[in-house]
Design a protein around this motif. Structure first.
Motif, mmCIF file in Angstrom:
data_model
loop_
_atom_site.group_PDB
_atom_site.id
_atom_site.type_symbol
_atom_site.label_atom_id
_atom_site.label_comp_id
_atom_site.label_asym_id
_atom_site.label_seq_id
_atom_site.Cartn_x
_atom_site.Cartn_y
_atom_site.Cartn_z
ATOM 1 N N HIS A 91 0.856 -1.188 0.000
ATOM 2 C CA HIS A 91 0.000 0.000 0.000
ATOM 3 C C HIS A 91 0.889 1.234 0.000
ATOM 4 C CE1 HIS A 91 -3.019 2.849 1.762
ATOM 5 N NE2 HIS A 91 -3.666 2.324 0.749
ATOM 6 N N LEU A 92 0.873 1.983 -1.112
ATOM 7 C CA LEU A 92 1.743 3.142 -1.290
ATOM 8 C C LEU A 92 0.918 4.420 -1.359
ATOM 9 C CD1 LEU A 92 3.998 1.626 -4.087
ATOM 10 C CD2 LEU A 92 4.624 1.924 -1.691
ATOM 11 N N LEU A 99 -1.833 3.893 -4.059
ATOM 12 C CA LEU A 99 -1.786 2.653 -4.828
ATOM 13 C C LEU A 99 -1.946 1.488 -3.869
ATOM 14 C CD1 LEU A 99 1.277 3.065 -7.245
ATOM 15 C CD2 LEU A 99 -1.131 3.109 -7.854
ATOM 16 N N ALA A 100 -2.823 0.576 -4.194
ATOM 17 C CA ALA A 100 -2.953 -0.666 -3.440
ATOM 18 C C ALA A 100 -2.583 -1.786 -4.410
ATOM 19 C CB ALA A 100 -4.367 -0.842 -2.917
ATOM 20 N N CYS A 101 -1.416 -2.403 -4.184
ATOM 21 C CA CYS A 101 -0.864 -3.377 -5.125
ATOM 22 C C CYS A 101 -0.933 -4.785 -4.554
ATOM 23 C CB CYS A 101 0.593 -3.044 -5.436
ATOM 24 S SG CYS A 101 0.842 -1.385 -6.079
ATOM 25 N N LEU A 102 -1.598 -5.663 -5.259
ATOM 26 C CA LEU A 102 -1.622 -7.071 -4.900
ATOM 27 C C LEU A 102 -0.280 -7.668 -5.310
ATOM 28 C CD1 LEU A 102 -3.237 -9.474 -3.814
ATOM 29 C CD2 LEU A 102 -4.022 -9.859 -6.150
ATOM 30 N N VAL A 103 0.418 -8.290 -4.364
ATOM 31 C CA VAL A 103 1.763 -8.815 -4.606
ATOM 32 C C VAL A 103 1.712 -10.334 -4.701
ATOM 33 C CG1 VAL A 103 4.124 -8.962 -3.716
ATOM 34 C CG2 VAL A 103 2.766 -6.905 -3.303
ATOM 35 N N SER A 104 2.316 -10.856 -5.754
ATOM 36 C CA SER A 104 2.452 -12.299 -5.892
ATOM 37 C C SER A 104 3.807 -12.593 -6.518
ATOM 38 C CB SER A 104 1.320 -12.862 -6.758
ATOM 39 O OG SER A 104 1.354 -12.294 -8.042
ATOM 40 N N CYS A 115 -1.966 -3.027 -9.426
ATOM 41 C CA CYS A 115 -2.378 -2.012 -8.458
ATOM 42 C C CYS A 115 -3.629 -1.264 -8.899
ATOM 43 C CB CYS A 115 -1.275 -0.968 -8.274
ATOM 44 S SG CYS A 115 0.371 -1.656 -8.045
ATOM 45 N N LEU A 116 -4.413 -0.867 -7.902
ATOM 46 C CA LEU A 116 -5.501 0.071 -8.117
ATOM 47 C C LEU A 116 -5.035 1.424 -7.617
ATOM 48 C CD1 LEU A 116 -8.598 -2.025 -7.009
ATOM 49 C CD2 LEU A 116 -7.894 -1.436 -9.332
ATOM 50 N N TRP A 117 -5.339 2.485 -8.365
ATOM 51 C CA TRP A 117 -4.874 3.826 -8.057
ATOM 52 C C TRP A 117 -6.080 4.704 -7.763
ATOM 53 C CZ3 TRP A 117 -1.251 6.873 -11.867
ATOM 54 C CH2 TRP A 117 -0.954 8.121 -11.346
ATOM 55 N N LYS A 118 -6.085 5.264 -6.553
ATOM 56 C CA LYS A 118 -7.166 6.147 -6.112
ATOM 57 C C LYS A 118 -6.599 7.533 -5.880
ATOM 58 C CE LYS A 118 -9.989 6.947 -2.132
ATOM 59 N NZ LYS A 118 -9.769 6.911 -0.727
ATOM 60 N N LYS A 119 -7.320 8.564 -6.316
ATOM 61 C CA LYS A 119 -6.891 9.934 -6.069
ATOM 62 C C LYS A 119 -7.009 10.261 -4.585
ATOM 63 C CE LYS A 119 -8.421 11.864 -10.469
ATOM 64 N NZ LYS A 119 -9.368 12.825 -11.067
ATOM 65 N N LEU A 129 -5.596 1.854 -12.956
ATOM 66 C CA LEU A 129 -5.098 0.483 -12.918
ATOM 67 C C LEU A 129 -3.651 0.497 -13.372
ATOM 68 C CD1 LEU A 129 -5.765 -2.508 -12.498
ATOM 69 C CD2 LEU A 129 -6.445 -2.597 -14.893
ATOM 70 N N VAL A 130 -2.769 -0.116 -12.584
ATOM 71 C CA VAL A 130 -1.335 -0.089 -12.852
ATOM 72 C C VAL A 130 -0.777 -1.504 -12.748
ATOM 73 C CG1 VAL A 130 0.872 0.864 -12.100
ATOM 74 C CG2 VAL A 130 -1.195 2.236 -11.883
ATOM 75 N N ALA A 131 0.074 -1.878 -13.679
ATOM 76 C CA ALA A 131 0.765 -3.177 -13.625
ATOM 77 C C ALA A 131 2.268 -2.918 -13.616
ATOM 78 C CB ALA A 131 0.377 -4.042 -14.818
#
Length: 138
Positions: A91-92, A99-104, A115-119, A129-131
């Motif tokens: 979570h950045l 950014l909330a990034c699912l890590v695998s 990652c999902l990106w919220k203002k 949406l970020v990869a």
């Protein structure tokens, strides 16, 4: 057809017996350089950039994203367990949002992050949406 069924059953058994990555091993593979492909929040516009993630103390991370020669974004955050059975999240936060990034981990033990990106402090009609794809030294 029989071969496909046997192959699928074999893969299922191997996967079921595989040891799940724990937070320590995932946390250790996150630092590095990544190529970013993303879509901005509330926009259809896509972009690409480079990001370098560094590990700090206590599961904290710092990231510098270079979008172009003039635009640099700084992100800071933590690595945490999302919820039971949901995996681990990086979570950045930065001036430009969260950014909330699912890590695998992939099969080569490189981090894969989506990652999902919220203002910041705004309702978004559409999240970004970020990869992140690891840059592998050759």
């Amino acid at each position: 057809m029989k071969r496909i069924i046997i192959l699928l059953l074999s893969l299922y058994i191997v996967t079921a017996q595989a040891k799940e990555c724990d937070d320590c091993s995932l946390k250790n593979i996150i630092p590095g350089q990544y190529t970013v492909i993303g879509r901005l929040p509330d926009s259809e516009r896509t972009y690409s950039s480079q990001i370098e993630i560094k590990a700090l103390k206590n599961k904290t991370f710092s990231a510098i994203e270079k979008v172009n020669a003039k635009m640099i974004r700084r992100w800071d955050g933590q690595f945490k367990h999302a919820s039971p059975g949901e995996g681990y999240v990086l979570h950045l936060k930065g001036q430009q949002g969260e950014l909330a990034c699912l890590v695998s981990a992939d099969l080569d033990n490189y981090a894969r992050m989506t990652c999902l990106w919220k203002k910041n402090n705004q309702q978004s009609n559409k999240l970004g949406l970020v990869a992140l794809f690891p840059k592998i030294d050759q």
